[in-house]
Write an enzyme that holds these catalytic residues in place. Structure first.
Site, mmCIF file in Angstrom:
data_model
loop_
_atom_site.group_PDB
_atom_site.id
_atom_site.type_symbol
_atom_site.label_atom_id
_atom_site.label_comp_id
_atom_site.label_asym_id
_atom_site.label_seq_id
_atom_site.Cartn_x
_atom_site.Cartn_y
_atom_site.Cartn_z
ATOM 1 N N LYS A 103 32.041 50.340 29.392
ATOM 2 C CA LYS A 103 32.473 51.016 28.167
ATOM 3 C C LYS A 103 31.779 50.383 26.987
ATOM 4 O O LYS A 103 31.460 49.186 27.016
ATOM 5 C CB LYS A 103 33.989 50.851 27.980
ATOM 6 C CG LYS A 103 34.588 51.889 27.050
ATOM 7 C CD LYS A 103 34.754 53.192 27.796
ATOM 8 C CE LYS A 103 35.517 54.216 27.028
ATOM 9 N NZ LYS A 103 36.016 55.259 27.947
HETATM 10 N N1 GLU Z 1 34.664 58.724 27.991
HETATM 11 C C1 GLU Z 1 35.082 59.455 29.148
HETATM 12 C C2 GLU Z 1 36.128 58.670 29.925
HETATM 13 O O1 GLU Z 1 36.793 57.814 29.389
HETATM 14 C C3 GLU Z 1 33.906 59.911 29.997
HETATM 15 C C4 GLU Z 1 33.074 58.818 30.579
HETATM 16 C C5 GLU Z 1 31.805 59.319 31.264
HETATM 17 O O2 GLU Z 1 31.646 60.515 31.437
HETATM 18 O O3 GLU Z 1 31.011 58.467 31.617
HETATM 19 O O4 GLU Z 1 36.370 58.934 31.064
#
Ligand code: GLU
Length: 421
Positions: free
Chosen positions: A111
């Site tokens: 993240k």
């Molecule tokens: N931000 C989204 C999540 O928390 C998508 C993450 C992604 O597609 O890599 O799942």
């Protein structure tokens, strides 16, 4: 004392770890593996200097936490928000590892986040911030290394800037370095709606489990960003009765049902949900406590806590946001026999279609929206059923079952790969 307790309750990393600990104990996880899986592989902090529109230099702080790569390249969004912290990004990175494992896609978890207030920044400032952040992480990103995606306050345009910056450094176009891009730049059909669609699929599975029909199911949705507004629209179009909606400033209620198409139009025109004709305004707290069958928290972390869990009236919680429920609230919800579809399952539709996007980019062959949606449905339904079966077998709730399933998968791969030393 209360302040310390509260801080512990709302610290997202503590929240993640306390569920992890319960699941690890039930799995009788080897102590060595426990140590590996609880520690992020890598944490990067960057200082990002930007020349602002007013001619002044400002230095922003950004993070990228890569939690685990046992099952494949790191995957996870980048968020822009004033309250981003390393603890939050660390928890969100671990949640991505578990989320990808729950839906059984070949990614690890990561993240990113930048402490900034995007509401008060121009497009140009946001573009510079995104490009410099990407450039500073150039060595750790890549289709085989770490693949970002949108998250809170980031979107297709931000992903286009990440893709372009990375490609400029590589001296050729690398579409597979991010997902959630515009379709014209190698994005996937269906990605924009994917998280909301996954939420709807989970609601369908949950009402089936307790024997309800869409038409008789009242839903309240907290949050009107990508997940909340699209989730509410898809649920409305599928025949659910939407009795409550909210955004960051407050919400609206109508027990007879809200026309979500009208709410979206009103929101686009006025930037507020309040004053939508035929609805009663309410606070975000009141929305969570509304009389409904399904509550979809799709805003941010720590919305359902030890302070309000007892006041909820729903039968099902379908977690569109990451970490909307604190660990302390879990026990209260369980004692109230509320069926919780945990975040790492309920909002996994987004990363699942991100996986499809990455596959399509690597093949250079693109699918129709119908194919994307039917593959998404297959994965979400299979994953829901796998978690439900695990919960029944081990006599645990769906949250602990999803952690157990995920940890078991990541631990198995880690063991199989062995320790390189
Ligand atoms: N931000 C989204 C999540 O928390 C998508 C993450 C992604 O597609 O890599 O799942």
């Amino acid at each position: 004392m209360t302040a310390i307790l509260q801080d512990k309750e709302t610290n997202p990393f503590e929240s993640m770890m306390s569920r992890f600990d319960i699941a690890a104990e039930k799995l009788k996880l080897d102590p060595g593996l426990y140590q590996i899986l609880r520690s992020p592989d890598r944490e990067i902090t960057v200082s990002i200097p930007i020349m602002m529109d007013n001619g002044q230099l400002k230095v922003f702080t950004g993070y990228r936490v890569q939690h685990n790569i046992a099952r494949g390249p790191c995957k996870g969004g980048i968020r822009f928000a004033p309250n981003v912290s390393l603890d939050e990004v660390r928890a969100l990175a671990a949640w991505m590892t578990w989320k990808c494992a729950v839906v059984n896609i070949p990614f690890g978890g990561a993240k990113g986040g930048i402490i900034c207030d995007p509401a008060h920044m121009s497009m140009g400032e946001k573009e510079k911030l995104t490009r410099r952040y990407t450039a500073m992480l150039i060595d750790v990103l890549g289709p085989e290394r770490d693949v970002p995606a949108p998250d809170m306050n980031t979107n297709e345009q931000v992903m286009a800037w990440v893709m372009d910056t990375y490609s400029m450094h590589q001296r050729h176009t690398v579409t597979g370095v991010v997902t959630g891009k515009p379709i014209e730049l190698g994005g996937s059909q269906g990605r924009h709606d994917a998280t909301g669609r996954g939420v709807m699929i989970c609601c369908d599975q949950a009402i089936k489990r307790i024997g309800m029909k869409r038409e008789e199911t009242r839903v309240a949705v907290q949050g009107f960003g990508n997940v909340g507004s699209i989730g509410a629209r898809l649920l409305f179009e599928a025949g659910y009765r939407i009795v409550g909606l909210s955004d960051i400033n407050g919400g609206i209620l109508n027990d007879h049902g809200i026309d979500v198409h009208a709410a979206i139009k009103h929101y686009q025109e006025t930037r507020t949900l309040e004053s939508l004709p035929g609805t009663t305004p309410c606070t975000n707290e009141a929305l969570l406590e509304a009389q409904c069958d399904i509550l979809v928290p799709a805003a941010t972390e720590n919305q359902i806590t030890s302070q309000n869990a007892d006041k909820l009236h729903c039968k099902i919680i379908c977690e569109g946001a990451n970490g909307p429920t604190t660990a302390a609230a879990d026990d209260i919800l369980e004692s109230k026999r509320i069926l919780v579809i945990p975040d790492i399952l309920a909002n996994a539709g987004g990363v699942t279609v991100s996986y499809f996007e990455w596959v399509q980019d690597r093949q250079g062959y693109f699918w129709t929206e119908a194919v994307v949606n039917s593959e998404l449905e297959r994965i979400m339904v299979d994953s829901f059923n796998a978690v439900a079966a695990y919960a029944d077998k081990h006599r645990v709730n769906m949250r602990i079952a999803s952690y157990m399933l995920a940890i078991d998968r990541v631990a198995y791969t880690t063991k199989l790969r062995g320790i390189y030393a």
